[in-house]
Design an enzyme around this catalytic site. Structure first.
Site, PDB file in Angstrom:
ATOM      1  N   HIS A 205       0.853  -1.193   0.000  1.00 48.54           N
ATOM      2  CA  HIS A 205       0.000   0.000   0.000  1.00 48.54           C
ATOM      3  C   HIS A 205       0.887   1.240   0.000  1.00 48.54           C
ATOM      4  O   HIS A 205       1.982   1.226   0.559  1.00 48.54           O
ATOM      5  CB  HIS A 205      -0.897  -0.038   1.256  1.00 48.54           C
ATOM      6  CG  HIS A 205      -1.844   1.105   1.355  1.00 48.54           C
ATOM      7  ND1 HIS A 205      -1.458   2.349   1.811  1.00 48.54           N
ATOM      8  CD2 HIS A 205      -3.155   1.202   1.022  1.00 48.54           C
ATOM      9  CE1 HIS A 205      -2.514   3.159   1.764  1.00 48.54           C
ATOM     10  NE2 HIS A 205      -3.543   2.486   1.288  1.00 48.54           N
ATOM     11  N   ASP A 327     -11.235   2.213  -0.827  1.00 45.91           N
ATOM     12  CA  ASP A 327     -10.268   3.078  -0.149  1.00 45.91           C
ATOM     13  C   ASP A 327     -10.951   3.942   0.908  1.00 45.91           C
ATOM     14  O   ASP A 327     -10.606   5.098   1.117  1.00 45.91           O
ATOM     15  CB  ASP A 327      -9.458   3.951  -1.124  1.00 45.91           C
ATOM     16  CG  ASP A 327      -8.036   4.209  -0.621  1.00 45.91           C
ATOM     17  OD1 ASP A 327      -7.721   3.813   0.512  1.00 45.91           O
ATOM     18  OD2 ASP A 327      -7.251   4.818  -1.372  1.00 45.91           O
TER      19      ASP A 327
END
Ligand code: 1DF
Ligand code: MN
Length: 366
Positions: A205, A327
């Site tokens: 990430h 997200d």
């Protein structure tokens, strides 16, 4: 005037009769649309406290870690911290409102990777314990990626084993570089070894770019999610691939968000430049970049609601290697659902991307 929706969906009903091959062995057409969101951030009180202590003692860490200061030192009732700390009220209500079946949860970036090693190891463990508890309390609604402290690779490898065997978590999240070092550095390979052996995918990430990367991004707030997050993370994957890590760990799965951080948009050129004598010279890679990209990389749609990029990704990687994500709380649930509900793809493809691929890749039991 753009594409007519009926034209786009014209092929869908015929193709819906066929079922995509997938590893779940489940029917491709659930009654209501199942949706598993795969890059969904949370935090804990202990994480926030540790980060605040870090910022208080080393204020310089916030200089480039965009939003870090605001996130962790702001009033915890401010919208983003509140949504990060909440798991079972605001979040579940929003999931219900938009028909999101499950969040695959991960500790918000930059995780524990800025903390002193001993502190980081402890916060990782307690985060994973809390995560396992909330998953157990809400069957079918949450799955989770384990937090690890790459600062201590041996402890990180042990935590991956505990996360898999004791806590039943679904993979590992690493927020790109740790102290400006990437996973191609062999001191981190015990982490890769454990992840491969235990069938735990590593989700790389974004976080703010490393010192090496950020030199070109000090202006215009470019080190943020606007550009720097993706550039650091795509570079991370290419470093890992170029190091030969996927020859040493051929069954390792790496996941990249934000539509693969654009890595596979380079697939033809990466291969071209890898040919002997063209550009790169000596390389530890035994295979072509395209072979690792198709074998070892899975991507998610987090924060990229772009139908053209989705179509390209499905064509190049195969529809079974693309997974849906929101997200949360950094981007909206409504628009992420609208994007995938309306994407110009067949219903079997939509089922694959909405949930079947995530169930297979992250070993999620619904
Ligand atoms: C942002 C984006 C912040 C992502 C994040 O964590 C994050 C942002 C602090 O927009 O500032 O995880 N993201 O994944 O794109
Ligand atoms: Mn994210």
């Amino acid at each position: 005037m753009g594409l007519d929706r009926r034209t786009l969906l014209g092929g869908a009903s015929a193709a819906a009769a066929t079922t995509l091959v997938n590893g779940t062995g489940r029917a491709a057409r659930p009654k209501g649309q199942i949706r598993i969101a795969t890059e969904e951030a949370f935090s804990t009180r202990e994480h926030m406290r540790a980060m605040k202590a870090l910022v208080d003692s080393r204020p310089e860490v916030t200089r480039f870690d965009y939003k870090l200061y605001r996130l962790i030192t702001a009033d915890l009732d401010a919208d983003t911290p509140k949504r990060l700390l909440d798991l079972e009220k605001i979040r579940l209500a929003e999931m219900d409102e938009y028909g999101v079946t499950m969040h695959l949860l991960s500790l918000t970036s930059p995780g524990v990777q800025l903390l002193a090693p001993d502190v980081a190891v402890g916060v990782a463990r307690s985060t994973n314990d809390e995560l396992a508890e909330v998953i157990a309390r809400n069957p079918g609604r949450f799955a989770g990626l384990a937090t690890i402290a790459p600062q201590n690779p041996a402890a990180a490898a042990k935590e991956i084993e505990r996360a898999k065997n004791k806590l039943k978590l679904n993979g590992v999240i690493i927020n790109s570089h740790t102290n400006n070092e990437y996973l191609d550095d062999k001191k981190y390979w015990p982490i890769l070894e454990a992840a491969e052996a235990l069938d735990m995918p590593i989700y790389i990430h974004p976080r703010s770019p490393s010192d090496q990367m950020r030199l070109a991004m000090e202006d215009y707030n470019m080190g943020s999610a606007f550009w720097g997050y993706g550039m650091d993370t795509s570079t991370h994957f290419v470093r890992l691939m170029a190091s030969g890590a996927f020859d040493r760990f051929p069954a390792l799965t790496v996941v990249l968000g934000h539509m693969g951080e654009a890595v596979h948009f380079w697939i033809w050129r990466l291969d071209y430049m890898s040919a002997p004598g063209v550009q790169r010279g000596e390389s530890p890679m035994k295979l072509l970049p395209s072979e690792y990209i198709r074998r070892n990389l899975r991507i998610t749609t987090s924060g990229q609601e772009n139908p053209a990029a989705l179509k390209y990704s499905m064509d190049v990687l195969g529809p079974w290697n693309v997974m849906w994500a929101i997200d949360y709380p950094y981007q909206g649930t409504a628009s992420a659902v609208q994007f995938m509900d309306n994407a110009p793809i067949t219903q079997p493809e939509r089922d694959a991307i909405y949930w079947q691929n995530a169930a297979r890749v992250f070993n999620i039991k619904l």
